[in-house]
Scaffold this active site. Structure first.
Site, PDB file in Angstrom:
ATOM      1  CE  LYS A  10      -3.890  -2.286   2.206  1.00  0.00           C
ATOM      2  NZ  LYS A  10      -4.902  -2.334   3.453  1.00  0.00           N
ATOM      3  CE1 TYR A  50      -9.362  -3.175   0.542  1.00  0.00           C
ATOM      4  CE2 TYR A  50      -8.544  -0.975   0.173  1.00  0.00           C
ATOM      5  CZ  TYR A  50      -8.515  -2.042   0.847  1.00  0.00           C
ATOM      6  OH  TYR A  50      -7.192  -2.615   1.364  1.00  0.00           O
ATOM      7  CG  ASN A 113      -3.564  -2.278   7.112  1.00  0.00           C
ATOM      8  OD1 ASN A 113      -3.574  -1.926   5.896  1.00  0.00           O
ATOM      9  ND2 ASN A 113      -4.727  -2.814   7.541  1.00  0.00           N
ATOM     10  CG  HIS A 116      -5.274  -6.232  -0.437  1.00  0.00           C
ATOM     11  ND1 HIS A 116      -6.330  -6.474   0.249  1.00  0.00           N
ATOM     12  CD2 HIS A 116      -5.143  -7.080  -1.484  1.00  0.00           C
ATOM     13  CE1 HIS A 116      -7.022  -7.319  -0.558  1.00  0.00           C
ATOM     14  NE2 HIS A 116      -6.401  -7.616  -1.491  1.00  0.00           N
ATOM     15  CD  GLU A 127      -8.878  -8.928  -3.591  1.00  0.00           C
ATOM     16  OE1 GLU A 127      -9.600  -8.537  -2.514  1.00  0.00           O
ATOM     17  OE2 GLU A 127      -7.861  -9.496  -3.536  1.00  0.00           O
TER      18      GLU A 127
END
Ligand code: ATP
Ligand code: MG
Length: 140
Positions: A10, A50, A113, A116, A127
């Site tokens: 990310k 998302y 975080n 993913h 995805e």
């Protein structure tokens, strides 16, 4: 079972120079990187990715975050790659993540975080297709 999963480093992970560290941990588990590229998502592209979280309180914020800077997207392949990569990542909230996981070691907070990973074979398929066409994925 041999599986493919979609990994994203990310924007916080890219900014904090963690691409190599994530790949090192993946390869140490004998999982292969079979496709990879740097992308910069638009807000709309982040919303599409998302979409399962549409309506949740963090949806606006996480899609702003995911479109705030470059990401590295990868297709990973290996025996039980989906669950092994999720274990490497650790829990969504770093405070709940086990020691030695990527998020425990490097996350800033529950949103920033670092990584993913797909959570099932169905989401992995959606995805991977969201970011890669068949020409970009090595066949073996
Ligand atoms: P990911 O789907 O990114 O691999 P995950 O499956 O561990 O993470 P999800 O519940 O799918 O967690 O949430 C997607 C992402 O949205 C999280 O990784 C995090 O960046 C963000 N997020 C989740 N919950 C919150 C929250 N309560 N507050 C802020 N951001 C959140
Ligand atoms: Mg998720």
């Amino acid at each position: 079972m041999r599986e493919c999963t979609l990994s994203i480093v990310k924007p916080d992970g890219v900014a904090n120079n963690l691409i190599g560290e994530v790949i090192r941990r993946v390869e140490a588990k004998n999982i292969k990187v079979i496709a990879a590229k740097m992308i910069l998502m638009t807000k709309e592209q982040a919303k599409g990715f998302y979409a399962v979280h549409e309506g949740k309180p963090f949806f606006e914020s996480v899609t702003d975050f995911m479109s705030s800077g470059p990401c590295m997207v990868m297709v990973l392949e290996g025996e039980d790659a989906i669950s092994i990569y999720r274990e490497l990542m650790g829990a969504t909230n770093k405070d709940n993540a086990k020691e030695g996981t990527i998020r425990r070691d490097f996350a800033t907070d529950i949103e920033k975080n670092v990584v993913h990973g797909s959570d099932s074979t169905e989401t992995a398929e959606f995805e991977i297709r969201y970011f890669f066409n068949s020409l970009e994925i090595q066949k073996r």
